[in-house]
Enzyme design. Sequence first.
Site, short mmCIF file in Angstrom:
data_model
loop_
_atom_site.label_atom_id
_atom_site.label_comp_id
_atom_site.label_asym_id
_atom_site.label_seq_id
_atom_site.Cartn_x
_atom_site.Cartn_y
_atom_site.Cartn_z
N SER A 129 0.82 -1.21 0.00
CA SER A 129 0.00 0.00 0.00
C SER A 129 0.86 1.25 0.00
O SER A 129 1.93 1.29 0.62
CB SER A 129 -0.89 0.00 1.25
OG SER A 129 -1.51 1.25 1.44
N TYR A 153 -2.57 0.22 10.28
CA TYR A 153 -2.68 -0.46 8.99
C TYR A 153 -1.41 -0.27 8.17
O TYR A 153 -0.81 -1.24 7.68
CB TYR A 153 -3.88 0.05 8.20
CG TYR A 153 -3.84 -0.35 6.74
CD1 TYR A 153 -3.96 -1.68 6.37
CD2 TYR A 153 -3.64 0.60 5.74
CE1 TYR A 153 -3.90 -2.07 5.04
CE2 TYR A 153 -3.58 0.22 4.41
CZ TYR A 153 -3.71 -1.10 4.06
OH TYR A 153 -3.63 -1.47 2.74
N LYS A 157 1.53 -3.09 7.05
CA LYS A 157 1.99 -3.35 5.68
C LYS A 157 3.50 -3.17 5.58
O LYS A 157 4.20 -3.95 4.90
CB LYS A 157 1.27 -2.43 4.70
CG LYS A 157 -0.16 -2.84 4.40
CD LYS A 157 -0.21 -4.15 3.62
CE LYS A 157 -1.59 -4.47 3.12
NZ LYS A 157 -1.64 -5.73 2.35
#
Length: 352
Positions: A129, A153, A157
């Site tokens: 991402s 988040y 990642k």
Amino acid sequence: MSAPSTVLVTGGAGFIGSHTCVELLDHGYELIVVDDYSNSSPQVFARVERIAGRFVGAVYELDIRDQQALSAVFDRHTVDAVIHFAALKSVSGSTRMPVEYYDTNVGGTTALLRTMHEHGVHRLVFSSSCSVYGEAGPGPLDESTPARPTSPYAASKWACEQLLADVCRWRPEYTVQCLRYFNPVGAHPSGLLGEDPRGTPENLMPYLAQVAVGRRERLHVYGGDYPTPDGTAIRDFIHVMDTVEAHRIALDHLADAPGMHVYNLGLGHGRSVLDVVAAFSRTCGSDIPYELAPRRPGDVAELVADASAVARAWGWRPIRDLDDMCRDAWRFQQLNPHGYAGSPRRPRAMER
């Protein structure tokens, strides 16, 4: 080393995963899919098969953290490579549930890598991402931009990327294509596949579409005081069909060289939230009502890709623009005002 022919897709029922299944079937790959349906539906596979004109193949409902269940899948099938989508993906959701995000995203990747290694599978396309860049500032960001995650988040990642880099460093038989993509939106041009999140959408485009079709009263624009021309956040939106094409091409390039290879996927220019609202309003033929709301935790002002590296390496560039994204997302929502609810698991004409 030849290109893989049988691919395991984790999270294959999700938005990007399901479109990837179509792309791979269209190009002759055999598929094995695993998904826990936490933010997806098994009904999607009937639509995938209808579009592709082929059966998906083996589909398993499981959580990839369950290494015993995952290992049983590898025992039953010969897997040439893996595309790994399965993850929790909400920036704001991760600020409410940081432990769950690390457990699912990092723990799931760890379990997958253990299982792959035990079964002699060493080729992986990893769905990362642009959020790993965090507060990197304005302007296009290339792959050398330091990671500055601003949410659990994004940090999860980034942790997965560091794990994969270490695996490739210490186990030279591994090849990983790591794709950092910037805000995939849109839908399959048939209108049969699109983004159908459970509950209230966390992403802009499906929320816009649900307002336009009458499922929601108005859009909440989170943050109107960013240091941008209109005060709303700027993102580099990319059509989901361009995104999945890049994943399919990444499989071909797993045969190029071992090691970890990181590429951005994006158009290279940003659009503000209000730009997208205006574009979608033009597409659906009416103004989308919206109201400004406070910024969400973990969000940043601007994320725009410098995607020149993947163009140099693979000769690949996205070809669809914002109008294409809005048109296809709106077609899906019009044809499926309540999403996938009530769809059969497989189209009647293709039942075994």
